[in-house]
Design an enzyme around this catalytic site. Structure first.
Site, PDB file in Angstrom:
ATOM      1  N   ASN A  82       0.909  -1.169  -0.043  1.00 18.78           N
ATOM      2  CA  ASN A  82      -0.219  -0.051   0.008  1.00 18.78           C
ATOM      3  C   ASN A  82       0.848   1.338  -0.036  1.00 18.78           C
ATOM      4  O   ASN A  82       0.388   2.272   0.498  1.00 18.78           O
ATOM      5  CB  ASN A  82      -1.025  -0.010   1.144  1.00 18.78           C
ATOM      6  CG  ASN A  82      -0.255  -0.214   2.532  1.00 18.78           C
ATOM      7  OD1 ASN A  82       0.660  -0.174   2.592  1.00 18.78           O
ATOM      8  ND2 ASN A  82      -1.175  -0.463   3.438  1.00 18.78           N
TER       9      ASN A  82
ATOM     10  N   ARG B  40       3.590   7.528  11.212  1.00 19.65           N
ATOM     11  CA  ARG B  40       2.778   7.097  12.656  1.00 19.65           C
ATOM     12  C   ARG B  40       2.607   8.272  13.373  1.00 19.65           C
ATOM     13  O   ARG B  40       3.594   8.994  13.321  1.00 19.65           O
ATOM     14  CB  ARG B  40       3.953   6.047  13.280  1.00 19.65           C
ATOM     15  CG  ARG B  40       3.630   4.602  12.702  1.00 19.65           C
ATOM     16  CD  ARG B  40       2.296   4.151  12.689  1.00 19.65           C
ATOM     17  NE  ARG B  40       2.288   2.562  12.215  1.00 19.65           N
ATOM     18  CZ  ARG B  40       1.800   2.152  10.804  1.00 19.65           C
ATOM     19  NH1 ARG B  40       1.362   3.438  10.285  1.00 19.65           N
ATOM     20  NH2 ARG B  40       1.905   1.336  10.563  1.00 19.65           N
TER      21      ARG B  40
ATOM     22  N   GLN C  77      -5.182   3.843  18.421  1.00 21.31           N
ATOM     23  CA  GLN C  77      -6.183   3.648  17.259  1.00 21.31           C
ATOM     24  C   GLN C  77      -6.781   2.480  17.999  1.00 21.31           C
ATOM     25  O   GLN C  77      -6.695   1.434  17.863  1.00 21.31           O
ATOM     26  CB  GLN C  77      -5.630   3.377  15.837  1.00 21.31           C
ATOM     27  CG  GLN C  77      -4.668   4.545  15.341  1.00 21.31           C
ATOM     28  CD  GLN C  77      -4.235   4.433  14.024  1.00 21.31           C
ATOM     29  OE1 GLN C  77      -3.827   5.171  13.424  1.00 21.31           O
ATOM     30  NE2 GLN C  77      -4.104   3.323  13.528  1.00 21.31           N
TER      31      GLN C  77
ATOM     32  N   HIS D 217      -7.362   6.370  10.255  1.00 26.67           N
ATOM     33  CA  HIS D 217      -6.192   5.668   9.339  1.00 26.67           C
ATOM     34  C   HIS D 217      -6.769   4.899   8.168  1.00 26.67           C
ATOM     35  O   HIS D 217      -6.884   3.765   8.115  1.00 26.67           O
ATOM     36  CB  HIS D 217      -5.662   4.733  10.202  1.00 26.67           C
ATOM     37  CG  HIS D 217      -4.326   4.289   9.963  1.00 26.67           C
ATOM     38  ND1 HIS D 217      -3.252   3.681  10.977  1.00 26.67           N
ATOM     39  CD2 HIS D 217      -3.520   4.303   8.880  1.00 26.67           C
ATOM     40  CE1 HIS D 217      -2.314   3.325  10.009  1.00 26.67           C
ATOM     41  NE2 HIS D 217      -2.485   3.659   8.712  1.00 26.67           N
TER      42      HIS D 217
HETATM   43  P1  NDP Z   1      10.157   1.651   3.569  1.00 23.18           P
HETATM   44  O1  NDP Z   1      11.017   0.713   4.267  1.00 23.18           O
HETATM   45  O2  NDP Z   1      10.502   1.561   2.031  1.00 23.18           O
HETATM   46  O3  NDP Z   1      10.895   3.201   3.598  1.00 23.18           O
HETATM   47  C1  NDP Z   1      11.219   3.404   5.046  1.00 23.18           C
HETATM   48  C2  NDP Z   1      12.248   4.740   4.716  1.00 23.18           C
HETATM   49  O4  NDP Z   1      12.472   5.150   6.302  1.00 23.18           O
HETATM   50  C3  NDP Z   1      13.529   4.217   4.626  1.00 23.18           C
HETATM   51  O5  NDP Z   1      14.230   4.743   3.359  1.00 23.18           O
HETATM   52  C4  NDP Z   1      14.487   4.175   5.671  1.00 23.18           C
HETATM   53  O6  NDP Z   1      15.869   4.298   5.388  1.00 23.18           O
HETATM   54  C5  NDP Z   1      13.801   5.471   6.446  1.00 23.18           C
HETATM   55  N1  NDP Z   1      14.268   5.655   7.863  1.00 23.18           N
HETATM   56  C6  NDP Z   1      14.421   4.536   8.812  1.00 23.18           C
HETATM   57  N2  NDP Z   1      14.763   5.121   9.700  1.00 23.18           N
HETATM   58  C7  NDP Z   1      15.012   6.430   9.611  1.00 23.18           C
HETATM   59  C8  NDP Z   1      15.304   7.628  10.239  1.00 23.18           C
HETATM   60  N3  NDP Z   1      15.386   7.527  11.574  1.00 23.18           N
HETATM   61  N4  NDP Z   1      15.429   8.830   9.728  1.00 23.18           N
HETATM   62  C9  NDP Z   1      15.020   8.891   8.303  1.00 23.18           C
HETATM   63  N5  NDP Z   1      14.573   8.011   7.778  1.00 23.18           N
HETATM   64  C10 NDP Z   1      14.530   6.836   8.197  1.00 23.18           C
HETATM   65  O7  NDP Z   1       8.814   1.620   3.951  1.00 23.18           O
HETATM   66  P2  NDP Z   1       7.432   2.562   3.280  1.00 23.18           P
HETATM   67  O8  NDP Z   1       7.868   3.817   2.571  1.00 23.18           O
HETATM   68  O9  NDP Z   1       6.726   1.760   2.481  1.00 23.18           O
HETATM   69  O10 NDP Z   1       6.644   2.979   4.436  1.00 23.18           O
HETATM   70  C11 NDP Z   1       7.136   3.859   5.527  1.00 23.18           C
HETATM   71  C12 NDP Z   1       6.277   3.818   6.766  1.00 23.18           C
HETATM   72  O11 NDP Z   1       4.936   4.265   6.404  1.00 23.18           O
HETATM   73  C13 NDP Z   1       5.987   2.497   7.463  1.00 23.18           C
HETATM   74  O12 NDP Z   1       6.876   2.020   8.302  1.00 23.18           O
HETATM   75  C14 NDP Z   1       4.642   2.928   8.098  1.00 23.18           C
HETATM   76  O13 NDP Z   1       5.092   3.194   9.295  1.00 23.18           O
HETATM   77  C15 NDP Z   1       3.979   4.041   7.346  1.00 23.18           C
HETATM   78  N6  NDP Z   1       3.006   3.282   6.317  1.00 23.18           N
HETATM   79  C16 NDP Z   1       1.754   4.191   6.673  1.00 23.18           C
HETATM   80  C17 NDP Z   1       0.542   3.723   6.174  1.00 23.18           C
HETATM   81  C18 NDP Z   1      -0.587   3.981   6.276  1.00 23.18           C
HETATM   82  O14 NDP Z   1      -1.922   3.647   5.976  1.00 23.18           O
HETATM   83  N7  NDP Z   1      -0.770   5.420   6.773  1.00 23.18           N
HETATM   84  C19 NDP Z   1       0.517   2.370   5.188  1.00 23.18           C
HETATM   85  C20 NDP Z   1       1.984   1.946   4.780  1.00 23.18           C
HETATM   86  C21 NDP Z   1       2.967   2.320   5.635  1.00 23.18           C
HETATM   87  P3  NDP Z   1      16.942   3.423   4.986  1.00 23.18           P
HETATM   88  O15 NDP Z   1      16.296   2.090   4.591  1.00 23.18           O
HETATM   89  O16 NDP Z   1      17.598   4.259   3.662  1.00 23.18           O
HETATM   90  O17 NDP Z   1      17.850   3.063   6.078  1.00 23.18           O
END
Ligand code: NDP
Length: 396
Positions: free
Chosen positions: A147, A285, A314, A333
């Site tokens: 998603n 989040r 939630q 959400h």
């Molecule tokens: P990804 O795993 O593709 O991306 C997460 C990114 O966050 C990675 O690039 C990672 O960096 C980066 N990251 C991790 N820790 C940090 C930090 N401390 N500071 C800056 N960047 C950081 O996940 P998605 O993009 O698919 O999803 C991201 C988040 O969105 C999920 O974890 C979830 O909480 C939320 N989400 C919400 C939804 C909703 O319905 N509202 C649905 C889906 C997700 P790197 O890997 O480069 O180290």
């Protein structure tokens, strides 16, 4: 035979199934990075159906019961008398969605003596205490990418909703008014603004790509820098930390996972360092921001608007201050649970279950915790060594 305990959000108050607005959803190819779509051996639902509520059962009942497994589906998830807690002690698998999270705290994990798999039907497993899962040898998996684009679309929508002052304008239209001045007194063009994302993973990158044609200056902060070609293609400015980004933009969209490094990242100090009249959109989040700091910044005018679809807990209480704070464009959400997204994560949930129940390896990209350690996507996105997710912390 396995006992599968599945927590889903309640059915529509108008009844199940709903009258669908459309007859089908588009068939998509691989995800933008080449990852293939979920690939279960079969599905027992029609894509586009409501699968994420209790009666939808994620389309799992036929498949599980045909193999002799037990499936329990409930929305009753909170408190010691909930059906979830009653059924948890002998469950082998727990399935939960972030939209209606069955919080798997360390205490609950201690009670779940047979639990082997905590499966997130969606993305984001911070509702599971990952440290406790690591210690208990529980596998945590989610349907990576299922998603991400759904959320990116929602984030772009909420950025425009805030900057263009959509909801107050809609209010005047829906209530018989023609109040142009009242509608536009807080309305701006996005064009020319500085817009940044916190985390440029699957969602963050998709947001950047979607915003590029709006003629904005794009910024990002992530723990890893993106390839130079992509930075040049989208005209991205990289920031080494959140503070540098927050002070350089008019709009921030948050897309990092919740873990100790991001917990309460946007506190009063960081928000206070932003330009007056900035906007924050948070579809990641709720606990990445400090709840009351957002309210105070909206009231003082430091922030011009806040939108998002993530709350803590939630569902939130009826008197949660984000329901009534000024200049908000909140939704429940919902961003990652469109009917389109549900088809993908229901299929991915079945793929993971098929592999798990047959003793086969789960796709690595779906893994968050496995074999007593962070694994797969979890090893990249979450924090290891005893400081993994707080399993949704105590404050929101
Ligand atoms: P990804 O795993 O593709 O991306 C997460 C990114 O966050 C990675 O690039 C990672 O960096 C980066 N990251 C991790 N820790 C940090 C930090 N401390 N500071 C800056 N960047 C950081 O996940 P998605 O993009 O698919 O999803 C991201 C988040 O969105 C999920 O974890 C979830 O909480 C939320 N989400 C919400 C939804 C909703 O319905 N509202 C649905 C889906 C997700 P790197 O890997 O480069 O180290």
């Amino acid at each position: 035979m396995a006992k599968v305990l599945c927590v889903l959000y309640p059915d529509p108050v108008t009844g199940y199934p709903p009258v669908y607005a459309r007859d089908s959803i588009p068939a998509l190819g691989d995800y933008p990075d080449g990852q293939t779509q979920p690939s279960p051996s079969a599905i027992d639902f029609t894509p586009g159906q409501l699968l994420g509520s209790v009666s939808g059962e994620l389309g799992l009942r036929g498949f599980l019961e045909a193999q002799g497994h037990e499936l329990i589906v409930t929305s009753d998830k909170d408190g010691p008398d909930s059906e979830f807690e009653r059924e948890l002690p002998d469950a082998d698998v727990v399935i939960s969605q972030p939209f209606w999270p069955a919080y798997l705290s360390a205490e609950r994990i201690a009670k779940a003596r047979k639990l082997k798999l905590a499966l997130t039907a969606g993305i984001g497993s911070d509702h599971v205490d990952l440290d406790a899962a690591v210690k208990a040898g529980i596998t945590v998996a989610e349907v990576t990418y299922s998603n991400s684009i759904s959320v990116a679309e929602h984030a772009v929508m909420q950025i425009l909703t805030l900057v263009r002052n959509l909801l107050p304008s809609h209010h005047w239209a829906a209530t018989g008014g023609w109040n142009i001045a009242d509608s536009v007194e807080r309305a701006y063009d996005l064009e020319g603004m500085d817009v940044g994302v916190i985390a440029a993973g699957r969602i963050g990158q998709a947001v950047l790509r979607r915003l590029a044609p709006f003629g904005v200056r794009l910024h990002y902060f992530d723990t890893h820098r993106l390839p130079t070609e992509l930075e040049e293609q989208l005209g991205l400015t990289y920031h080494p930390d959140a503070r540098s980004l927050a002070g350089s933009v008019d709009v921030v969209s948050i897309h990092a996972p919740l873990h100790p490094q991001t917990h309460h990242l946007f506190d009063a100090e960081l928000i206070g360092s932003m330009r007056r009249g900035s906007y924050i959109v948070n579809t990641a989040r709720a606990e990445i921001v400090v709840r009351d700091a957002v309210v105070e910044a909206l009231e003082s005018g430091r922030l011009a608007g806040y939108a998002g679809d993530v709350w803590y807990p939630q569902p939130p209480a009826a008197n949660h201050p984000w329901r009534t704070m000024p200049h908000e464009a909140m939704t429940p959400h919902v961003s990652g649970t469109t009917l389109s997204a549900q088809a993908r994560y229901a299929a991915g949930t079945r793929e993971i279950l098929e592999d798990f129940l047959a003793g086969r390896a789960i796709r690595e990209v779906y893994l968050i915790v496995d074999g007593g350690a962070l694994a797969g996507t979890g090893a990249r996105s979450y924090t290891a060594d005893g400081s993994a997710s707080p399993g949704s912390g105590q404050t929101g």
